[in-house]
Design a protein around this motif. Sequence first.
Motif, mmCIF file in Angstrom:
data_model
loop_
_atom_site.group_PDB
_atom_site.id
_atom_site.type_symbol
_atom_site.label_atom_id
_atom_site.label_comp_id
_atom_site.label_asym_id
_atom_site.label_seq_id
_atom_site.Cartn_x
_atom_site.Cartn_y
_atom_site.Cartn_z
ATOM 1 N N SER A 237 11.240 2.259 -6.974
ATOM 2 C CA SER A 237 11.695 2.666 -5.643
ATOM 3 C C SER A 237 12.795 3.715 -5.736
ATOM 4 N N GLU B 5 9.300 2.213 -0.299
ATOM 5 C CA GLU B 5 8.081 1.778 -0.984
ATOM 6 C C GLU B 5 7.005 2.841 -1.120
ATOM 7 N N ASP C 96 6.526 -0.632 -6.422
ATOM 8 C CA ASP C 96 6.726 -2.068 -6.302
ATOM 9 C C ASP C 96 7.758 -2.476 -7.350
#
Length: 96
Positions: A14, A35, A52
Amino acid sequence: MSASVARVPTASASRYLQQLAKHWSHKMTVSFTAEEGTITFPNGSVLAMRADSETLDLLLTVPAGEDVERMRGVVASHLDRFAFREAPLTFDWREG
């Protein structure tokens, strides 16, 4: 059009997604969240990213006549720059 995909293992997906999007936002069309992100390059290539907790997934679409390997290298080198503590990252580029 040529599509390439890569799954990059990193716990900082991220953060790298957001850094890359912010870095290129001043000269390219960019949209992103923590995300997901999309970057549209001047040559018509598009990089879609999804983060993720374990990986950064990349989908790079390059128009016909453009250098796919060069675009893969541009994306990888910029992400490696942001990931200097764990670089080089592993890019398993394959045809999408």
